[in-house]
Design a protein around this motif. Sequence first.
Motif, PDB file in Angstrom:
ATOM      1  N   ASN A   1       3.783  28.980  12.335  1.00 35.77           N
ATOM      2  CA  ASN A   1       5.069  28.316  12.053  1.00 35.77           C
ATOM      3  C   ASN A   1       5.386  28.131  10.561  1.00 35.77           C
ATOM      4  O   ASN A   1       6.350  27.466  10.219  1.00 35.77           O
ATOM      5  N   TYR A   2       4.582  28.729   9.656  1.00 32.82           N
ATOM      6  CA  TYR A   2       4.840  28.496   8.221  1.00 32.82           C
ATOM      7  C   TYR A   2       6.214  29.003   7.792  1.00 32.82           C
ATOM      8  O   TYR A   2       6.820  28.483   6.870  1.00 32.82           O
ATOM      9  N   ASN A   3       6.698  30.063   8.461  1.00 40.11           N
ATOM     10  CA  ASN A   3       8.011  30.565   8.041  1.00 40.11           C
ATOM     11  C   ASN A   3       9.126  30.216   9.031  1.00 40.11           C
ATOM     12  O   ASN A   3      10.141  30.867   9.088  1.00 40.11           O
ATOM     13  N   ASN A   4       8.886  29.141   9.758  1.00 42.14           N
ATOM     14  CA  ASN A   4       9.913  28.677  10.684  1.00 42.14           C
ATOM     15  C   ASN A   4      10.959  27.863   9.907  1.00 42.14           C
ATOM     16  O   ASN A   4      10.737  26.720   9.527  1.00 42.14           O
ATOM     17  N   ARG A   5      12.136  28.484   9.647  1.00 46.59           N
ATOM     18  CA  ARG A   5      13.171  27.842   8.821  1.00 46.59           C
ATOM     19  C   ARG A   5      13.723  26.576   9.477  1.00 46.59           C
ATOM     20  O   ARG A   5      14.071  25.623   8.793  1.00 46.59           O
ATOM     21  N   ASP A   6      13.773  26.594  10.800  1.00 47.20           N
ATOM     22  CA  ASP A   6      14.304  25.399  11.470  1.00 47.20           C
ATOM     23  C   ASP A   6      13.495  24.159  11.096  1.00 47.20           C
ATOM     24  O   ASP A   6      14.039  23.087  10.844  1.00 47.20           O
ATOM     25  N   ASN A   7      12.153  24.341  11.077  1.00 42.35           N
ATOM     26  CA  ASN A   7      11.294  23.202  10.765  1.00 42.35           C
ATOM     27  C   ASN A   7      11.507  22.692   9.344  1.00 42.35           C
ATOM     28  O   ASN A   7      11.679  21.493   9.117  1.00 42.35           O
ATOM     29  N   THR A   8      11.458  23.620   8.385  1.00 45.44           N
ATOM     30  CA  THR A   8      11.604  23.164   6.995  1.00 45.44           C
ATOM     31  C   THR A   8      13.023  22.668   6.720  1.00 45.44           C
ATOM     32  O   THR A   8      13.210  21.703   5.983  1.00 45.44           O
TER      33      THR A   8
ATOM     34  N   PRO B   1       0.832  -1.211   0.000  1.00 47.35           N
ATOM     35  CA  PRO B   1       0.000   0.000   0.000  1.00 47.35           C
ATOM     36  C   PRO B   1       0.867   1.262   0.000  1.00 47.35           C
ATOM     37  O   PRO B   1       2.045   1.207   0.313  1.00 47.35           O
ATOM     38  N   MET B   2       0.244   2.372  -0.366  1.00 48.99           N
ATOM     39  CA  MET B   2       0.980   3.624  -0.295  1.00 48.99           C
ATOM     40  C   MET B   2       1.035   4.081   1.168  1.00 48.99           C
ATOM     41  O   MET B   2       0.075   3.914   1.914  1.00 48.99           O
ATOM     42  N   VAL B   3       2.167   4.625   1.557  1.00 47.21           N
ATOM     43  CA  VAL B   3       2.329   5.056   2.943  1.00 47.21           C
ATOM     44  C   VAL B   3       2.545   6.571   2.974  1.00 47.21           C
ATOM     45  O   VAL B   3       3.431   7.095   2.303  1.00 47.21           O
ATOM     46  N   ALA B   4       1.683   7.267   3.740  1.00 50.50           N
ATOM     47  CA  ALA B   4       1.791   8.723   3.838  1.00 50.50           C
ATOM     48  C   ALA B   4       2.053   9.105   5.286  1.00 50.50           C
ATOM     49  O   ALA B   4       1.333   8.676   6.187  1.00 50.50           O
ATOM     50  N   ALA B   5       3.109   9.891   5.514  1.00 52.84           N
ATOM     51  CA  ALA B   5       3.422  10.323   6.872  1.00 52.84           C
ATOM     52  C   ALA B   5       2.946  11.753   7.078  1.00 52.84           C
ATOM     53  O   ALA B   5       3.275  12.644   6.298  1.00 52.84           O
ATOM     54  N   ILE B   6       2.157  11.959   8.123  1.00 51.75           N
ATOM     55  CA  ILE B   6       1.737  13.316   8.458  1.00 51.75           C
ATOM     56  C   ILE B   6       2.800  13.898   9.368  1.00 51.75           C
ATOM     57  O   ILE B   6       3.111  13.327  10.424  1.00 51.75           O
ATOM     58  N   CYS B   7       3.400  15.000   8.941  1.00 45.28           N
ATOM     59  CA  CYS B   7       4.381  15.606   9.830  1.00 45.28           C
ATOM     60  C   CYS B   7       4.277  17.128   9.805  1.00 45.28           C
ATOM     61  O   CYS B   7       3.608  17.711   8.949  1.00 45.28           O
ATOM     62  N   GLY B   8       4.947  17.726  10.736  1.00 46.38           N
ATOM     63  CA  GLY B   8       4.872  19.172  10.882  1.00 46.38           C
ATOM     64  C   GLY B   8       5.281  19.562  12.285  1.00 46.38           C
ATOM     65  O   GLY B   8       5.525  18.691  13.132  1.00 46.38           O
ATOM     66  N   GLY B   9       5.372  20.871  12.531  1.00 44.61           N
ATOM     67  CA  GLY B   9       5.784  21.360  13.846  1.00 44.61           C
ATOM     68  C   GLY B   9       4.741  21.018  14.910  1.00 44.61           C
ATOM     69  O   GLY B   9       3.634  20.561  14.600  1.00 44.61           O
ATOM     70  N   GLY B  10       5.147  21.254  16.178  1.00 44.54           N
ATOM     71  CA  GLY B  10       4.279  20.927  17.299  1.00 44.54           C
ATOM     72  C   GLY B  10       2.941  21.661  17.248  1.00 44.54           C
ATOM     73  O   GLY B  10       2.873  22.825  16.855  1.00 44.54           O
TER      74      GLY B  10
ATOM     75  N   LEU C   1       0.759  19.832   0.997  1.00 43.40           N
ATOM     76  CA  LEU C   1       0.808  20.820   2.066  1.00 43.40           C
ATOM     77  C   LEU C   1      -0.608  21.044   2.577  1.00 43.40           C
ATOM     78  O   LEU C   1      -1.549  21.165   1.788  1.00 43.40           O
ATOM     79  N   VAL C   2      -0.726  21.052   3.914  1.00 43.48           N
ATOM     80  CA  VAL C   2      -2.027  21.342   4.521  1.00 43.48           C
ATOM     81  C   VAL C   2      -1.846  22.526   5.476  1.00 43.48           C
ATOM     82  O   VAL C   2      -1.076  22.453   6.435  1.00 43.48           O
ATOM     83  N   TYR C   3      -2.533  23.607   5.153  1.00 37.47           N
ATOM     84  CA  TYR C   3      -2.384  24.852   5.925  1.00 37.47           C
ATOM     85  C   TYR C   3      -3.608  25.009   6.816  1.00 37.47           C
ATOM     86  O   TYR C   3      -4.719  25.154   6.331  1.00 37.47           O
ATOM     87  N   ARG C   4      -3.371  24.927   8.148  1.00 37.65           N
ATOM     88  CA  ARG C   4      -4.474  25.179   9.085  1.00 37.65           C
ATOM     89  C   ARG C   4      -4.523  26.680   9.290  1.00 37.65           C
ATOM     90  O   ARG C   4      -3.607  27.265   9.850  1.00 37.65           O
TER      91      ARG C   4
END
Length: 658
Positions: free
Chosen positions: A182-189, A51-60, A206-209
């Motif tokens: 956190n969209y412009n948090n360079r450490d995260n990207t 199956p395809m595997v998708a990881a949800i990730c992002g800052g805290g 990309l999912v923008y809350r």
Amino acid sequence: MQPARYDALRQLRDHIPRLADSLKIGIDQEIRFWQDIVDAKLLSRLAPDFPMVAAICGGGSSGKSTLFNSLVGEHFAPTGGTAGLNRRVLFSIPAARAEQTNLLADLALPFKSELQLLQNTEQLTVPGEPLYVLNQSPLNNLVVLDTPDFDTGARGAYTNRETTRMALEASDILIYVFTNSNYNNRDNTDFIAQMLTGIGMRKCFLVYRVYPSFTRQEVLEHSMTVARGIYGDRADEFLLGVYRTDEDNQVAAGQLFMKLVPVDKQDPEFLTALQSIDGAGLRLELYGSILSDVIRGAAKITSQSKVSFDELQLYLDALKMAQSHSVQEALKHFPMDRVMRRFARIWAATDPPHVKIMRRTGNVIEFPLKMLLGAAGWAKDQFLPEGPDPSPSKEFAIKLDEDLATAVTKMNYQAVSSQISVSGSLSDPAAGKMAEIIEKIRAEKRLENTQPPTVEPSGQGLARTFIVDAHNVVSSEQEKLRARDFKSVLQSILAEKENIVAITHDMEKDLEKLADHFRAKMGLWRKISQTFWALLNVLPATVAVTYVLSTGDPVGAVGIKVKLAGLFGAKDLYALFAIPVTTGLKSADRKQIEEMLTPIVQTWLNHKLNTVQRLFEENITGDILQCARKNLEDADALIGATEELMATLTYQAKGAEI
Ligand SMILES: Nc1nc2c(ncn2[C@@H]2O[C@H](COP(=O)(O)OP(=O)(O)O)[C@@H](O)[C@H]2O)c(=O)[nH]1
Ligand SMILES: [Mg+2]
């Protein structure tokens, strides 16, 4: 990956270690490493039904767990405002696939620990092995991962850094969630970019809350900041789609699931977009370079095996040649009286009746031959062809003992030695073949830039001395032979000496055929037969035992030489008989003796060479020869199969077909 190609990869994975083992090329660690990569990186992920595997990730606190629950359709993962709440990876696997063989193990391979079924959500808040839940979602070709916050902890020493890396490695694509804070948090990207550089670029959604008041333009701009942060200039290449999910208190309260909306109106619904992704194709792209590396590794091991194969062939040929020389040495002497008398008896038994009568009256032998017989001190009534066989002469028995002991000693030494040294003439096809193999090995080694261990054959003209290293494949058989007591080896061969002395039934049959053949050739049978008969009588008396098989050296004028062709491919082999040719023997008679002797000696020798060879193989060389032959046969089949499999896969790796 196509099932046929996938199968080729699986077979290659099994063939390569077997090939290396069949030739004992001694790179076990390299092979294991190669195999691990095939297992862990390719076989599990490239299976047609993976199956395809998708990881949800992002800052805290971006909303990863909330999105996970929304996609899966149940509140499996704890959500909340506390950063770093989740410490483990949570897999959501379609219930329909729960029974798929190895799926759980394959999904969790990067974690090097098994997936455990989630018992209660509390488990997720303490570090440990990854967990899984079974979902009832209709997307049964999709596995979703919720990952811990990677940005909790001091900078550069994130608590969940390694867990995040493993989660990304286990995935085919990313779903990256971010918020306005956190969209412009360079450490995260930067962190994600760094991870992906290490394990291979994954494409991403990309999912923008975001607050409902944000315009499409603002959402797009912020999203591109994130995309460029992760992928740099190649953002377009890796972006699968941009979605927004508007802040909603009912979602926060767990009353509603997140609703994802494409930022570009013409883009498909999120679930539709997810479903339309060709996971297998992505994986082939993702693992294409690993696949190429693996094929290159297999090709290298195969070509090393081919060199080793040639070396084993060379060793086998050298051992066979050394054996044929030793066997000939064991039969340097010919029991002339015994064999010739037996032949004379066969001949006499098939005489026509009137000749038999004449022979008894002593009228057969003509004048010149009477002289010859006289010179040899031979009385015509001494030899009765109808009488019993003479017992084997003592002289021959002693010579045979000596010859055997010398030959066995040499043979045993060659067989246990770390090198075989053997000489031959290039006019002998066996030696020619060895010289060719050596040339081939040298060429192959030059390509590989390794030192050729095989000593170049030395010698002048056609003569060559080959020094050939014993092969790893036969080491254990050599060891067994070394462990045997040499005296007992020699004893058991000498114990069978009778088999060498005996004139067997088979040999007798061959001698009978020979007698028939002689008669058929004698057109004027009566006249010639008299001479011939006389010769049969005279030979045993004059020559008794000795003749010497000589290789190569010129045969002098004294004596009669007999050319023995085709023994183990050794040409120019002569038997030399000390027959006093001076004694009034006409050259026609002499020629006839030669013509008669040649096939008789040849018949004896053929039988005895086989007997001695059998004795040598039973007691000394058999297991080594057998081991070398068996491994050559196995390796030959494996090399052929491996090359075919690599061709199939190379075609695949070039991306010609997915
Ligand atoms: N107001 C609002 N809050 C949300 C929404 N989605 C998530 N949250 C809240 O954001 C916080 C972090 O969410 P969570 O999914 O745990 O984030 P994670 O740390 O990335 O897994 C939680 O308190 C959620 O209730 C939303 O759409 N609207
Ligand atoms: Mg979470």
